[in-house]
Design a protein around this motif. Structure first.
Motif, short mmCIF file in Angstrom:
data_model
loop_
_atom_site.label_atom_id
_atom_site.label_comp_id
_atom_site.label_asym_id
_atom_site.label_seq_id
_atom_site.Cartn_x
_atom_site.Cartn_y
_atom_site.Cartn_z
N ILE A 108 21.98 2.42 -47.73
CA ILE A 108 23.41 2.60 -48.01
C ILE A 108 24.13 1.26 -47.92
N PHE A 109 23.79 0.48 -46.89
CA PHE A 109 24.41 -0.84 -46.73
C PHE A 109 24.09 -1.74 -47.92
N LEU A 110 22.81 -1.76 -48.30
CA LEU A 110 22.41 -2.59 -49.44
C LEU A 110 23.10 -2.13 -50.73
N PHE A 111 23.27 -0.82 -50.86
CA PHE A 111 23.86 -0.28 -52.08
C PHE A 111 25.32 -0.71 -52.25
N PHE A 112 26.07 -0.71 -51.16
CA PHE A 112 27.49 -1.03 -51.25
C PHE A 112 27.78 -2.53 -51.12
N TYR A 113 26.79 -3.30 -50.65
CA TYR A 113 26.98 -4.75 -50.50
C TYR A 113 25.87 -5.50 -51.22
N GLN A 114 25.56 -5.06 -52.43
CA GLN A 114 24.46 -5.67 -53.18
C GLN A 114 24.74 -7.14 -53.44
N GLY A 115 23.73 -7.97 -53.11
CA GLY A 115 23.83 -9.40 -53.36
C GLY A 115 24.74 -10.16 -52.43
N GLN A 116 25.29 -9.51 -51.38
CA GLN A 116 26.24 -10.17 -50.50
C GLN A 116 25.70 -10.40 -49.10
N ILE A 117 24.42 -10.17 -48.88
CA ILE A 117 23.89 -10.30 -47.53
C ILE A 117 22.91 -11.47 -47.41
N ARG A 118 22.89 -12.33 -48.41
CA ARG A 118 22.01 -13.50 -48.32
C ARG A 118 22.63 -14.55 -47.40
N SER A 170 15.32 10.75 -46.56
CA SER A 170 14.44 9.99 -47.44
C SER A 170 14.82 10.19 -48.90
N ALA A 171 15.22 11.41 -49.25
CA ALA A 171 15.64 11.68 -50.62
C ALA A 171 16.91 10.89 -50.97
N ILE A 172 17.84 10.83 -50.02
CA ILE A 172 19.06 10.05 -50.25
C ILE A 172 18.72 8.57 -50.43
N SER A 173 17.81 8.06 -49.60
CA SER A 173 17.40 6.66 -49.71
C SER A 173 16.78 6.37 -51.08
N LEU A 174 15.91 7.26 -51.53
CA LEU A 174 15.26 7.06 -52.82
C LEU A 174 16.27 7.06 -53.95
N TYR A 175 17.22 7.98 -53.92
CA TYR A 175 18.23 8.06 -54.97
C TYR A 175 19.05 6.77 -55.05
N LEU A 176 19.51 6.29 -53.88
CA LEU A 176 20.33 5.07 -53.88
C LEU A 176 19.51 3.84 -54.23
N THR A 177 18.25 3.81 -53.81
CA THR A 177 17.39 2.66 -54.11
C THR A 177 17.21 2.48 -55.62
N LEU A 178 17.08 3.59 -56.32
CA LEU A 178 16.88 3.52 -57.77
C LEU A 178 18.10 3.00 -58.52
N LYS A 179 19.26 2.98 -57.87
CA LYS A 179 20.49 2.52 -58.51
C LYS A 179 20.87 1.09 -58.11
N MET A 180 19.97 0.41 -57.39
CA MET A 180 20.26 -0.95 -56.95
C MET A 180 19.87 -1.97 -58.01
N ASN A 181 20.37 -3.19 -57.81
CA ASN A 181 19.92 -4.28 -58.68
C ASN A 181 18.50 -4.66 -58.28
N PRO A 182 17.75 -5.33 -59.14
CA PRO A 182 16.32 -5.58 -58.88
C PRO A 182 16.03 -6.29 -57.56
N GLY A 183 16.86 -7.29 -57.20
CA GLY A 183 16.60 -8.03 -55.96
C GLY A 183 16.71 -7.16 -54.73
N ASP A 184 17.78 -6.38 -54.63
CA ASP A 184 17.98 -5.52 -53.47
C ASP A 184 17.02 -4.33 -53.49
N PHE A 185 16.66 -3.88 -54.70
CA PHE A 185 15.67 -2.80 -54.80
C PHE A 185 14.35 -3.22 -54.17
N GLU A 186 13.91 -4.44 -54.49
CA GLU A 186 12.65 -4.94 -53.93
C GLU A 186 12.73 -5.05 -52.42
#
Length: 344
Positions: A108-118, A170-186
């Motif tokens: 959830i954190f990665l999903f809402f702050y994609q690319g901002q935690i580097r 786990s289902a919620i995690s999988l759903y949100l993971t699939l909607k991330m950008n490639p870097g955060d998805f990995e």
């Protein structure tokens, strides 16, 4: 007999420590960039330090070794507590949904702050572990709340509720993971499989206080875990506040598991295998078994990390995958043995 048990425990404990030190030595000196023991000693003692050795040892290998040791010891200790409270030898910390809760919070954190935690700042490094810790605690509190019935914590209800809530998270995690950008998805995918490739001293600092506070408390209450092997009425008849003690020990194990998962992701089967191995080595007495559980768990994660780091170099296999390759057959073996005894 009492003295022989103490001598056996002392022997197993010392051998376990020697194996942990040997595993640390192997991990420290071997890899893509091999370092001799003389160079390691000189680097650690700051005798003619070399920049390349400092980088490899202090920035890459030593943090991984320390985190592997702490995570393995914590998961092994928590697994022994959970198996004792539930009176189920097939129980595992992951089955309570702690792994799924921490994983869902991080996703959830990665999903809402994609690319901002580097970056290298404290906030960017510690944000994910803290979110994972909060998620694990929230999931555990939900499971605990739904497992409470008639003024008691029902062990079987606890396991079934943990499976249900863990699957939902786990289902919620999988759903949100699939909607991330490639870097955060990995990043999220590797973390959820259980990996310590991104280990740092800041992660160690974030989880160490939990282990230093809660692990000694569990060992101090080890006699309670022995009593929990009796039936409920027998425990109450000797004047023990059974539900209060169970709640305290369960919360301690939840805190330890959440702290471990927050820095290493979902590493399964350590909490299942370590208690069984410890029991076979030193018996059922938790005063002896708990320290051995910690050593066995630490050794498992350290060796799994070394195998994952070197077996397919330059690629890397997550620790959780390496342990699962051993853990799944072991779980099937335990299930088959329990069925043969008429337990399952």
């Amino acid at each position: 007999m009492y003295r022989s048990r103490n001598l056996r425990f002392a022997g197993v404990f010392m051998i376990g420590l020697a194996l942990v030190l040997a595993a640390a030595y192997i991990s420290l000196t071997n890899g893509t960039f091999d370092i001799g023991i003389r160079d390691v000693v000189q680097t650690l003692l700051r005798i003619h330090p070399q920049p390349e050795h400092d980088l490899v040892i202090f920035e890459f290998r030593l943090p991984r070794i320390v985190i592997a040791l702490l995570v393995g010891a914590g998961l092994g200790l928590a697994g022994a507590v959970i198996q004792s409270i539930t009176r189920n030898g097939l129980a595992d910390p992951g089955i309570l949904g702690i792994n799924s809760g921490a994983g869902a919070a991080m996703v959830i954190f990665l999903f809402f702050y994609q690319g901002q935690i580097r970056g290298d700042g404290w906030l960017s490094i510690l944000a994910m572990p803290l979110f994972g810790l909060a998620g694990g605690l929230i999931a555990a509190m939900l499971i605990y709340m739904f497992s409470w019935k008639n003024g008691r914590l029902e062990p079987q209800r606890l396991l079934l509720t943990g499976i249900a809530i863990g699957s939902g998270l786990s289902a919620i995690s999988l759903y949100l993971t699939l909607k991330m950008n490639p870097g955060d998805f990995e990043m999220a995918a590797v973390w959820n499989m259980g990996s310590i490739y991104n280990a740092s001293w800041k992660y160690i600092i974030s989880m160490l206080p939990w282990l230093l506070l809660l692990a000694p408390l569990i060992v101090w209450k080890s006699y309670m875990l022995d009593l929990f092997q009796l039936d409920e009425d027998s425990v109450i008849s000797v004047g023990i506040a059974s539900e209060k003690e169970k709640a305290l020990l369960l919360l301690c194990s939840i805190g330890i598991v959440s702290a471990c998962v927050s820095v290493s992701g979902g590493i399964g089967f350590v909490g299942l295998m370590a208690p069984h191995i410890a029991r076979s080595l030193v018996g059922q007495t938790h005063r002896h078994m708990l320290p051995v559980c910690g050593i066995v768990g630490a050794l498992m994660v350290m060796l799994a990390d070394y195998i994952g780091r070197t077996a397919f170099a330059p690629s890397e296999l997550p620790v959780g995958v390496v342990i699962a390759l051993l853990g799944v057959p072991y779980f099937i073996f335990l299930l088959y043995r329990a069925k043969g005894r008429g337990i399952a």
